[in-house]
Design a protein around this motif. Structure first.
Motif, PDB file in Angstrom:
ATOM      1  N   SER A  32      12.658  20.072  13.747  1.00  0.00           N
ATOM      2  CA  SER A  32      12.592  19.551  15.105  1.00  0.00           C
ATOM      3  C   SER A  32      13.999  19.322  15.600  1.00  0.00           C
ATOM      4  O   SER A  32      14.826  18.730  14.923  1.00  0.00           O
ATOM      5  CB  SER A  32      11.749  18.289  15.187  1.00  0.00           C
ATOM      6  N   PRO A  33      14.275  19.854  16.776  1.00  0.00           N
ATOM      7  CA  PRO A  33      15.625  19.793  17.304  1.00  0.00           C
ATOM      8  C   PRO A  33      16.081  18.337  17.392  1.00  0.00           C
ATOM      9  O   PRO A  33      15.329  17.479  17.859  1.00  0.00           O
ATOM     10  CB  PRO A  33      15.497  20.400  18.695  1.00  0.00           C
ATOM     11  N   ALA A  75       5.607  23.854  31.214  1.00  0.00           N
ATOM     12  CA  ALA A  75       6.749  23.742  32.122  1.00  0.00           C
ATOM     13  C   ALA A  75       7.999  24.339  31.484  1.00  0.00           C
ATOM     14  O   ALA A  75       8.717  25.132  32.104  1.00  0.00           O
ATOM     15  CB  ALA A  75       6.981  22.278  32.477  1.00  0.00           C
ATOM     16  N   GLU A  76       8.213  23.978  30.236  1.00  0.00           N
ATOM     17  CA  GLU A  76       9.392  24.522  29.556  1.00  0.00           C
ATOM     18  C   GLU A  76       9.285  26.032  29.387  1.00  0.00           C
ATOM     19  O   GLU A  76      10.262  26.758  29.503  1.00  0.00           O
ATOM     20  CB  GLU A  76       9.558  23.854  28.191  1.00  0.00           C
ATOM     21  N   TYR A  77       8.071  26.470  29.106  1.00  0.00           N
ATOM     22  CA  TYR A  77       7.883  27.899  28.931  1.00  0.00           C
ATOM     23  C   TYR A  77       8.159  28.648  30.230  1.00  0.00           C
ATOM     24  O   TYR A  77       8.838  29.676  30.251  1.00  0.00           O
ATOM     25  CB  TYR A  77       6.473  28.192  28.441  1.00  0.00           C
ATOM     26  N   CYS A 105      15.551  23.530  22.742  1.00  0.00           N
ATOM     27  CA  CYS A 105      16.836  23.890  22.152  1.00  0.00           C
ATOM     28  C   CYS A 105      17.699  24.631  23.162  1.00  0.00           C
ATOM     29  O   CYS A 105      17.202  25.281  24.076  1.00  0.00           O
ATOM     30  CB  CYS A 105      16.625  24.795  20.953  1.00  0.00           C
ATOM     31  N   ASP A 106      18.967  24.546  22.924  1.00  0.00           N
ATOM     32  CA  ASP A 106      19.940  25.243  23.736  1.00  0.00           C
ATOM     33  C   ASP A 106      19.728  26.751  23.618  1.00  0.00           C
ATOM     34  O   ASP A 106      19.339  27.259  22.575  1.00  0.00           O
ATOM     35  CB  ASP A 106      21.321  24.856  23.199  1.00  0.00           C
ATOM     36  N   GLU A 107      20.013  27.448  24.722  1.00  0.00           N
ATOM     37  CA  GLU A 107      19.856  28.900  24.744  1.00  0.00           C
ATOM     38  C   GLU A 107      20.620  29.610  23.622  1.00  0.00           C
ATOM     39  O   GLU A 107      20.106  30.512  22.972  1.00  0.00           O
ATOM     40  CB  GLU A 107      20.431  29.381  26.068  1.00  0.00           C
ATOM     41  N   LYS A 108      21.831  29.158  23.452  1.00  0.00           N
ATOM     42  CA  LYS A 108      22.689  29.802  22.453  1.00  0.00           C
ATOM     43  C   LYS A 108      22.060  29.687  21.066  1.00  0.00           C
ATOM     44  O   LYS A 108      22.051  30.632  20.275  1.00  0.00           O
ATOM     45  CB  LYS A 108      24.065  29.126  22.462  1.00  0.00           C
ATOM     46  N   PRO A 134      19.471  18.611  21.355  1.00  0.00           N
ATOM     47  CA  PRO A 134      19.357  20.007  21.782  1.00  0.00           C
ATOM     48  C   PRO A 134      20.697  20.658  22.100  1.00  0.00           C
ATOM     49  O   PRO A 134      20.889  21.847  21.864  1.00  0.00           O
ATOM     50  CB  PRO A 134      18.489  19.923  23.030  1.00  0.00           C
ATOM     51  N   LYS A 135      21.619  19.884  22.616  1.00  0.00           N
ATOM     52  CA  LYS A 135      22.881  20.491  23.050  1.00  0.00           C
ATOM     53  C   LYS A 135      23.799  20.825  21.873  1.00  0.00           C
ATOM     54  O   LYS A 135      24.511  21.810  21.889  1.00  0.00           O
ATOM     55  CB  LYS A 135      23.619  19.539  24.021  1.00  0.00           C
ATOM     56  N   SER A 136      23.766  19.981  20.884  1.00  0.00           N
ATOM     57  CA  SER A 136      24.724  20.206  19.809  1.00  0.00           C
ATOM     58  C   SER A 136      24.028  20.577  18.505  1.00  0.00           C
ATOM     59  O   SER A 136      24.510  20.322  17.426  1.00  0.00           O
ATOM     60  CB  SER A 136      25.572  18.949  19.603  1.00  0.00           C
TER      61      SER A 136
END
Ligand SMILES: Nc1ncnc2c1ncn2[C@@H]1O[C@H](COP(=O)(O)OP(=O)(O)O)[C@@H](O)[C@H]1O
Ligand SMILES: [Mg+2]
Ligand SMILES: [Zn+2]
Ligand SMILES: [Zn+2]
Length: 631
Positions: free
Chosen positions: A204-205, A297-299, A259-262, A208-210
Motif C-alpha cells: 500500500s502506497p 474517480a481515480e480511474y 501512486c505517482d505517475e512516475k 504517494p509522492k515520494s
C-alpha cells in the motif's frame, strides 16, 4: 476443548507438510505430479475451480466465493473466466495487472483477501502444493535450474513448461556452492503465508509522492556492502521488496492509482513481461498474480490523461459494482453484523430488508422501458416475477446501463447507521422503522450527498417504508388467520355444504331452525371472487370441487382445508377481508377486553414462535399495523 493440544496439533500438521530434498528428487515429484510446477495464475484458477462450479441460468457460479461475497456473480464470472482462466492457459492477460475498479466498500478488498487466504490454504493441500529452491529469497521454481538449451527436452519428458531464470542470489549460490551441479541444490515445499512473507504480499502506497520503488523490488544492503564490495553482488542486495516476496502467489496493490505517475511507469515496465528489474541486476523473473484496486474517480482521471495510454494497455480493468439484489444485500448486512459486536441485539424480521431496499434503490438507474419503475426493476433484479415482464426484459435492463451499481449507498454506511441507532435507543431489539429512521437522520450527516440526492434518497426511504408496510400488514393478518383457524374450517364446511346442494339441485338445511333453504349464492360468490372466479366460471369451479371431494372419498381420504390449493387461498383471503376490522380493533385498542387480549397473546406467540420476532418487536409490529389499518 484443550487449546494447548489444538495448538500442538496444528503445529504438527504444519510440520508434516514440510518436505526437503534435492533438485533430483524434486524432478521425480514433478514427473508424478506435473501440476506442482504450474504458474501462480493457474494455481489460483484451479483453487477456485476445485471449490466447485454451479451452472445457473447459463451462468457460472463459483462456490469458492459464495460464503463471503454476495450478489456479484456476474463480476466473479468475468474475473474467473476472462482473467484467471485465460491466464491459466498462459494467455497474455497474465502479464498484465488486474485492476479492480469500483465504489467504496463494494467488496474489492474482501475479494482480494479471499483469494490470498484461499491460496495460503490451497498451498497446504495436495492439489495446490508447490516447491521452491531452499534459501531463495523469492522461493523460486526449482525448474529454473534446468539450462535453457535442455528445456525443450525436459519439458517434453515431464509434461510441463519451464519459464524464467534463476534469480541473482540463486545464480551465485549455484555457482559458488554447487559448482553448477544443479541436481544437488536443495529444494523445499513452499507453504504460502502472508505473515511470513512467503508468496503473499500487500503493497500500500505510503506517501504517494515520494514512494520508493525499492519497496517493491528490494534494496542495497548497506550492512553487507562493505564485505562484498559491489552493489552488483547479490549478497549485498536485499531481495525483500513486495514483488520479490509475493513471487509464486499473489501481490495485492492497494489504491494503485494514488501512486505517482512516475512510480506507476516504473512498476508497469517492471511487470510487463513477467520480469522485473531490481538494482544492477539482469531482469528477475516473477511468477505472481498482481491485483490492484482503485475507485472510479481515480480511474477516470487516470484514463483521461493521454500520457497514460501506454500504461492502460498493461492493465486489465474489472469493474466491481455494488450488489443490486435486495436479498443478497440482506446477506451482506447479516455478515457485517455477525462480524461486529452487534451480535447480541435482536434484529426484527424485515428490518434489514427495509434497509436493503433503500440501498438498492440508490444504486439503480431509471429505465426508459415502457411501464417500468424502480421498484419493479428492483424486484426483477432480485429474481421476482413482475406482471408484464419476462426474463429477457431483465437482460435488457441490465444492458441498458452497463455502469449501473457504480454509485449509491454502501453497505458499511448502512451498518454504521444501524449501530448508531442501537446506541441511541439503548435497546435489545431494532426494527425496520428504527433502521429507516436512522438512515434518514444519517442523510444530513452524509459527507458526499448533494441536495438533490438527498431529496431523492428521502423518497427512496419512503418507498422502502411502503414496501415494509405491506409486508407488516400481511404478516399480522396471517398470524390472526392462524389463530382463527377454527373460523377458517367452519367457513370451508359452510361453503362445501352450499356447493354440494348447488351441484345436486337440492336444498340445504338450516342448522338452527331445521328449515330448508336454497344454497347461499351470496356466500359462495364472496369466497370465489377472492380468487377471481367469474360468474361464468363458477359452475365449472364448483363441479371441480365436487369431483375432488368424491375422488378423496373413494380413496378413503378426508377432504380438508389443505386439499385444494385455490380454494384454501380463497378461504384465507375471505377471512382476511372479514377479519380486517377485528385486526384493526384488536391491535389498536388501548384497553382490550378479555377476548381481544387472548387473541393478541395468541398472535404474539405465533409471531415469536414461527416468524422470528422477539416479544419487543412482536408488540411493536402489532401496534404499528393497528395504526396503519386505522388510517
Ligand atoms: N457484494 C458483497 N458481498 C459481501 N460483502 C460485501 C459486498 N460488498 C461489500 N461487502 C462488505 O462490505 C465491507 C466493505 O467492503 P470492502 O471489501 O472493504 O470494500 P472495498 O475494498 O471495495 O472498499 C466488507 O466487510 C465486505 O465484506
Ligand atoms: Mg478496500
Ligand atoms: Zn532464487
Ligand atoms: Zn425483536
Amino acid at each position: 476443548m484443550d487449546i494447548i493440544k489444538r495448538i500442538e496439533e496444528y503445529r504438527s500438521q504444519e510440520e508434516k507438510l514440510r518436505w526437503e530434498g534435492t533438485f533430483a528428487e524434486y524432478l521425480e515429484i514433478v514427473r508424478e505430479k506435473p501440476y506442482v510446477a504450474q504458474t501462480a495464475h493457474s494455481r489460483v484458477y484451479n483453487m477456485i475451480a476445485d471449490a466447485g462450479i454451479e451452472e445457473v441460468d447459463g451462468h457460472r457460479r463459483y462456490l469458492f466465493f459464495s460464503n463471503e461475497i454476495y450478489g456479484l456473480d456476474r463480476t466473479l464470472e468475468r474475473l474467473v473466466e476472462e482473467y484467471f482462466h485465460s491466464a491459466a492457459m498462459r494467455l497474455d492477460v497474465r502479464k498484465r495487472i488486474l485492476l479492480l475498479m469500483g465504489p467504496v466498500s463494494g467488496g474489492k478488498s474482501t475479494l482480494v483477501n479471499l483469494l490470498k487466504r484461499g491460496l495460503e490454504k490451497y498451498s497446504r493441500t495436495e492439489r495446490g502444493a508447490l516447491y521452491g529452491i531452499k534459501g531463495c529469497p523469492m522461493h523460486e521454481e526449482p525448474l529454473h535450474l534446468v539450462p535453457h538449451e535442455l528445456r525443450p527436452e525436459v519439458e517434453k519428458e515431464l509434461g510441463v513448461k519451464i519459464e524464467g531464470d534463476l534469480c541473482p542470489y540463486c545464480r551465485l549460490m549455484v555457482e559458488q556452492e554447487y559448482h553448477w551441479r544443479g541436481e544437488d541444490v536443495p529444494v523445499e515445499r513452499v507453504l504460502l503465508s502472508e505473515n511470513k512473507r512467503i508468496g503473499i504480499g500487500t503493497f500500500s502506497p505510503s506517501d504517494p509522492k515520494s514512494q520508493d520503488i525499492a519497496d517493491l523490488t528490494g534494496s542495497i544492503d548497506f550492512s553487507t556492502i562493505a564485505e562484498y564490495g559491489s552493489e552488483s553482488d547479490p549478497r549485498a542486495y536485499r531481495f525483500d521488496g513486495e514483488l520479490n516476496k509475493a513471487n509464486r502467489g499473489i501481490m495485492e496493490f492497494q489504491e494503485m492509482l494514488k501512486c505517482d505517475e512516475k512510480f506507476l511507469w516504473n512498476l508497469l515496465s517492471l511487470t510487463q513481461e513477467g520480469n522485473f528489474k531490481a538494482g544492477r541486476f539482469a531482469l528477475i523473473s516473477a511468477d505472481e498474480v498482481i491485483i490492484a484496486h482503485t475507485n472510479e474517480a481515480e480511474y477516470k482521471a487516470f484514463i483521461s490523461n493521454k500520457k497514460n495510454e501506454a500504461l492502460q494497455s498493461r492493465i486489465i480493468v474489472l469493474p466491481v459494482p455494488y450488489n443490486l439484489r435486495v436479498s443478497e444485500e440482506e446477506k451482506i448486512y447479516q455478515k457485517l453484523i455477525r462480524q461486529s459486536d452487534l451480535g447480541h441485539v435482536h434484529i426484527a424480521p424485515h428490518a434489514l430488508m427495509a434497509a436493503a431496499i433503500f440501498s438498492i434503490l440508490t444504486r439503480l438507474k431509471d429505465s426508459k422501458k415502457q411501464g417500468m419503475d424502480l421498484i419493479k426493476k428492483m424486484r426483477l433484479y432480485d429474481g421476482e416475477a413482475v406482471e408484464g415482464f419476462k426474463d429477457s426484459d431483465v437482460e435488457e435492463l441490465r444492458n441498458e446501463f452497463p455502469e449501473e451499481g457504480m454509485d449509491g449507498i454502501d453497505p458499511r454506511y448502512v451498518i454504521n447507521r444501524i449501530s448508531s441507532a442501537l446506541i441511541r435507543r439503548d435497546t435489545e431489539c431494532i426494527n425496520a422503522l428504527d433502521v429507516l429512521r436512522a438512515l434518514k437522520d444519517g442523510l444530513d450527516q452524509h459527507p458526499s450527498i448533494t441536495k438533490e440526492e438527498r431529496e431523492k434518497y428521502l423518497n427512496f426511504i419512503a418507498l422502502a417504508r411502503k414496501e415494509y408496510d405491506e409486508l407488516a400488514k400481511k404478516e399480522v393478518q396471517k398470524a390472526f388467520v392462524y389463530s382463527y383457524e377454527e373460523s377458517a374450517k367452519t367457513l370451508l364446511e359452510n361453503y362445501l355444504d352450499n356447493v354440494e346442494a348447488y351441484c345436486n339441485w337440492t336444498k340445504i338445511r338450516d342448522p338452527l331452525t331445521g328449515e330448508e333453504m336454497d344454497p347461499d349464492e351470496k356466500l359462495m360468490r364472496s369466497i370465489e371472487e377472492q380468487i377471481g372466479i367469474s360468474e361464468n366460471a363458477k359452475k365449472a369451479f364448483r363441479e371441480e370441487i365436487m369431483i375432488r371431494i368424491s375422488t378423496y372419498a373413494r380413496k378413503g381420504k378426508k377432504f380438508d382445508y389443505n386439499s385444494h390449493e385455490r380454494l384454501r387461498e380463497a378461504i384465507e383471503k375471505k377471512l382476511f377481508a372479514d377479519l380486517k376490522d377485528v385486526v384493526k380493533i384488536t391491535t389498536s385498542t388501548k384497553t382490550p377486553d378479555e377476548n381481544q387480549l387472548k387473541k393478541i397473546n395468541e398472535v404474539t406467540a405465533r409471531l415469536i414462535d414461527e416468524h422470528g420476532y422477539c416479544p419487543i418487536c412482536a408488540n411493536e409490529l402489532l401496534r404499528y399495523v393497528g395504526s396503519l389499518l386505522n388510517r
